[in-house]
Write a protein that holds these residues in place. Structure first.
Motif, PDB file in Angstrom:
ATOM      1  N   HIS A  78       0.829  -1.205   0.000  1.00  0.00           N
ATOM      2  CA  HIS A  78       0.000   0.000   0.000  1.00  0.00           C
ATOM      3  C   HIS A  78       0.867   1.260   0.000  1.00  0.00           C
ATOM      4  O   HIS A  78       0.557   2.243  -0.687  1.00  0.00           O
ATOM      5  N   ALA A  79       1.969   1.233   0.744  1.00  0.00           N
ATOM      6  CA  ALA A  79       2.881   2.383   0.722  1.00  0.00           C
ATOM      7  C   ALA A  79       3.411   2.606  -0.687  1.00  0.00           C
ATOM      8  O   ALA A  79       3.538   3.747  -1.152  1.00  0.00           O
ATOM      9  N   ALA A  80       3.702   1.508  -1.390  1.00  0.00           N
ATOM     10  CA  ALA A  80       4.223   1.623  -2.749  1.00  0.00           C
ATOM     11  C   ALA A  80       3.190   2.234  -3.690  1.00  0.00           C
ATOM     12  O   ALA A  80       3.510   3.109  -4.495  1.00  0.00           O
ATOM     13  N   VAL A 114     -15.440  14.120  -3.732  1.00  0.00           N
ATOM     14  CA  VAL A 114     -15.108  13.710  -5.091  1.00  0.00           C
ATOM     15  C   VAL A 114     -14.152  12.517  -5.110  1.00  0.00           C
ATOM     16  O   VAL A 114     -13.936  11.907  -6.152  1.00  0.00           O
ATOM     17  N   LYS A 115     -13.589  12.154  -3.942  1.00  0.00           N
ATOM     18  CA  LYS A 115     -12.567  11.107  -3.906  1.00  0.00           C
ATOM     19  C   LYS A 115     -12.722  10.210  -2.684  1.00  0.00           C
ATOM     20  O   LYS A 115     -11.762   9.957  -1.947  1.00  0.00           O
ATOM     21  N   THR A 116     -13.914   9.712  -2.444  1.00  0.00           N
ATOM     22  CA  THR A 116     -14.125   8.811  -1.305  1.00  0.00           C
ATOM     23  C   THR A 116     -13.647   7.401  -1.675  1.00  0.00           C
ATOM     24  O   THR A 116     -14.014   6.853  -2.712  1.00  0.00           O
ATOM     25  N   ASP A 117     -12.854   6.809  -0.789  1.00  0.00           N
ATOM     26  CA  ASP A 117     -12.096   5.589  -1.060  1.00  0.00           C
ATOM     27  C   ASP A 117     -12.425   4.539   0.007  1.00  0.00           C
ATOM     28  O   ASP A 117     -12.988   4.837   1.065  1.00  0.00           O
ATOM     29  N   TRP A 118     -12.022   3.322  -0.251  1.00  0.00           N
ATOM     30  CA  TRP A 118     -12.256   2.178   0.632  1.00  0.00           C
ATOM     31  C   TRP A 118     -10.930   1.680   1.206  1.00  0.00           C
ATOM     32  O   TRP A 118      -9.871   1.827   0.601  1.00  0.00           O
ATOM     33  N   GLU A 119     -10.990   1.038   2.381  1.00  0.00           N
ATOM     34  CA  GLU A 119      -9.796   0.431   2.985  1.00  0.00           C
ATOM     35  C   GLU A 119     -10.235  -0.666   3.950  1.00  0.00           C
ATOM     36  O   GLU A 119     -10.712  -0.365   5.050  1.00  0.00           O
ATOM     37  N   VAL A 120     -10.069  -1.927   3.589  1.00  0.00           N
ATOM     38  CA  VAL A 120     -10.335  -3.017   4.520  1.00  0.00           C
ATOM     39  C   VAL A 120      -9.184  -3.106   5.515  1.00  0.00           C
ATOM     40  O   VAL A 120      -8.015  -3.058   5.130  1.00  0.00           O
ATOM     41  N   VAL A 198     -15.737  -4.053  -4.886  1.00  0.00           N
ATOM     42  CA  VAL A 198     -16.680  -2.986  -5.205  1.00  0.00           C
ATOM     43  C   VAL A 198     -17.495  -3.445  -6.403  1.00  0.00           C
ATOM     44  O   VAL A 198     -16.933  -3.793  -7.452  1.00  0.00           O
ATOM     45  N   ASN A 199     -18.811  -3.489  -6.232  1.00  0.00           N
ATOM     46  CA  ASN A 199     -19.723  -3.944  -7.289  1.00  0.00           C
ATOM     47  C   ASN A 199     -19.322  -5.316  -7.829  1.00  0.00           C
ATOM     48  O   ASN A 199     -19.414  -5.591  -9.029  1.00  0.00           O
ATOM     49  N   GLY A 200     -18.849  -6.176  -6.921  1.00  0.00           N
ATOM     50  CA  GLY A 200     -18.499  -7.536  -7.282  1.00  0.00           C
ATOM     51  C   GLY A 200     -17.110  -7.727  -7.847  1.00  0.00           C
ATOM     52  O   GLY A 200     -16.694  -8.866  -8.099  1.00  0.00           O
ATOM     53  N   SER A 201     -16.351  -6.657  -8.060  1.00  0.00           N
ATOM     54  CA  SER A 201     -14.993  -6.754  -8.587  1.00  0.00           C
ATOM     55  C   SER A 201     -13.982  -6.645  -7.447  1.00  0.00           C
ATOM     56  O   SER A 201     -14.033  -5.684  -6.674  1.00  0.00           O
ATOM     57  N   ARG A 202     -13.084  -7.615  -7.355  1.00  0.00           N
ATOM     58  CA  ARG A 202     -12.105  -7.636  -6.282  1.00  0.00           C
ATOM     59  C   ARG A 202     -11.109  -6.489  -6.432  1.00  0.00           C
ATOM     60  O   ARG A 202     -10.502  -6.314  -7.476  1.00  0.00           O
ATOM     61  N   MET A 203     -10.990  -5.690  -5.381  1.00  0.00           N
ATOM     62  CA  MET A 203     -10.064  -4.567  -5.366  1.00  0.00           C
ATOM     63  C   MET A 203      -8.865  -4.825  -4.459  1.00  0.00           C
ATOM     64  O   MET A 203      -7.735  -4.483  -4.805  1.00  0.00           O
ATOM     65  N   GLN A 204      -9.109  -5.412  -3.290  1.00  0.00           N
ATOM     66  CA  GLN A 204      -8.036  -5.644  -2.330  1.00  0.00           C
ATOM     67  C   GLN A 204      -7.981  -7.110  -1.946  1.00  0.00           C
ATOM     68  O   GLN A 204      -9.027  -7.759  -1.758  1.00  0.00           O
ATOM     69  N   THR A 238      -4.114  -0.973   5.788  1.00  0.00           N
ATOM     70  CA  THR A 238      -4.773  -1.665   4.683  1.00  0.00           C
ATOM     71  C   THR A 238      -3.763  -2.144   3.651  1.00  0.00           C
ATOM     72  O   THR A 238      -2.741  -1.492   3.430  1.00  0.00           O
ATOM     73  N   PRO A 239      -4.039  -3.281   3.002  1.00  0.00           N
ATOM     74  CA  PRO A 239      -3.174  -3.717   1.905  1.00  0.00           C
ATOM     75  C   PRO A 239      -3.442  -2.927   0.626  1.00  0.00           C
ATOM     76  O   PRO A 239      -4.344  -2.082   0.578  1.00  0.00           O
ATOM     77  N   ALA A 240      -2.668  -3.189  -0.410  1.00  0.00           N
ATOM     78  CA  ALA A 240      -2.809  -2.495  -1.686  1.00  0.00           C
ATOM     79  C   ALA A 240      -4.185  -2.751  -2.299  1.00  0.00           C
ATOM     80  O   ALA A 240      -4.871  -3.723  -1.964  1.00  0.00           O
ATOM     81  N   GLY A 241      -4.569  -1.840  -3.203  1.00  0.00           N
ATOM     82  CA  GLY A 241      -5.813  -2.009  -3.936  1.00  0.00           C
ATOM     83  C   GLY A 241      -6.833  -0.929  -3.673  1.00  0.00           C
ATOM     84  O   GLY A 241      -7.991  -1.055  -4.080  1.00  0.00           O
ATOM     85  N   VAL A 242      -6.424   0.154  -3.012  1.00  0.00           N
ATOM     86  CA  VAL A 242      -7.357   1.252  -2.778  1.00  0.00           C
ATOM     87  C   VAL A 242      -7.546   2.034  -4.080  1.00  0.00           C
ATOM     88  O   VAL A 242      -6.721   1.992  -4.994  1.00  0.00           O
ATOM     89  N   GLY A 243      -8.657   2.760  -4.154  1.00  0.00           N
ATOM     90  CA  GLY A 243      -8.985   3.485  -5.377  1.00  0.00           C
ATOM     91  C   GLY A 243      -7.959   4.535  -5.745  1.00  0.00           C
ATOM     92  O   GLY A 243      -7.677   4.765  -6.930  1.00  0.00           O
TER      93      GLY A 243
END
Length: 275
Positions: A78-80, A114-120, A198-204, A238-243
């Motif tokens: 995620h840092a990368a 305008v830029k709301t993001d997710w983080e498991v 998100v909407n059934g598509s794996r992000m993280q 959180t791991p990688a894969g945020v918007g």
């Protein structure tokens, strides 16, 4: 064991999940899942407690939260993707406790977002006071673990000056639960897998084994600077894969559905709406 709080927002009751997966009412045994109760959860059992029928709303599985603490950039991938250096010490920020919400409550986009993001994230709930504790004794202060979605408005967080707290604290930006899982049932924390779609598509997709700073190190570190009290929540990164890290970036919009889970700790589902 798995503990829950169920019922309408602001009027939740404490509950426990039995071996058959049924919700049982603990309100005759305790006022709520908060304070001193969290220091002796092993004293409670679902046996003989009333079974709760239907499909009640689940709230945040711990009450009386004094501090909601976040740890930033705690996974190297995620840092990368954020194009930031791996931190030498834990990055600490606060989320307002008013951001707390149930695991299936909607995410409400704040006005101007305008830029709301997710983080498991793996959430840790403190069970007994921790002050100046060592990493070796830190886990003795844990009441349990749960899933947290550290929802973040990146423009508020990064582009408007000041602290990350601005983008982390909007109402509904802290879904927690569904359960508070005690350490004995959660098992080896480094073996937990985290995922978000998100909407059934794996992000993280990630593993707690890849945290830069372990849960024990985080608790010890924080306890050198502030006393951690029963009910305090720590979101451990959180791991990688945020918007924000995608090319081009992708952010949440009304109508989106976010689903996230951590192995053994349960699943969340949130619909995104305008506030």
């Amino acid at each position: 064991m798995k503990f829950v709080r169920f019922g309408p927002a602001g009027a939740e009751k404490p509950g426990i999940i039995d071996a058959e997966g049924r919700l049982r009412d603990l309100s005759e045994e305790m006022d709520d899942l908060s304070g001193i109760v969290l220091t002796h959860l092993d004293d409670f059992s679902p046996e003989g407690m009333p079974v709760v029928g239907g499909n009640p709303r689940l709230g945040v599985p711990v009450a009386g939260v004094g501090k909601f603490i976040g740890i930033g950039l705690n996974y190297s991938d995620h840092a990368a993707e954020a194009r930031m250096d791996i931190p030498a010490e834990p990055i600490v920020f606060m989320k307002a406790t008013s951001s707390l919400s149930g695991p299936h409550d909607p995410i409400r986009l704040p006005r101007g977002s305008v830029k709301t993001d997710w983080e498991v994230e793996l959430g840790v709930v403190i069970g007994k006071p921790a002050k100046y504790v060592s990493a070796e004794e830190a886990l003795d202060h844990v009441a349990g673990y749960m899933v947290v979605n550290d929802v973040s408005e990146r423009a508020f967080q990064i582009e408007r000056g000041g602290q990350w707290t601005k983008g982390k604290s909007c109402d509904s930006f802290g879904p927690c639960g569904p359960w508070l899982v005690t350490p004995d049932e959660a098992g080896e924390i480094t073996a937990l897998d985290l995922s978000l779609s998100v909407n059934g598509s794996r992000m993280q997709q990630g593993s707690a084994a890849n945290m830069i700073f372990s849960v024990a190190r985080i608790i010890s570190y924080l306890s050198q600077m502030m006393t951690l009290h029963p009910g305090d929540i720590i979101a451990t990164g959180t791991p990688a894969g945020v918007g924000m890290g995608m090319v081009p970036p992708r952010f949440l919009k009304p109508g989106d559905v976010v689903e996230l889970s951590i192995s053994g700790l349960g699943t969340q589902r949130q619909e995104v709406v305008s506030d």
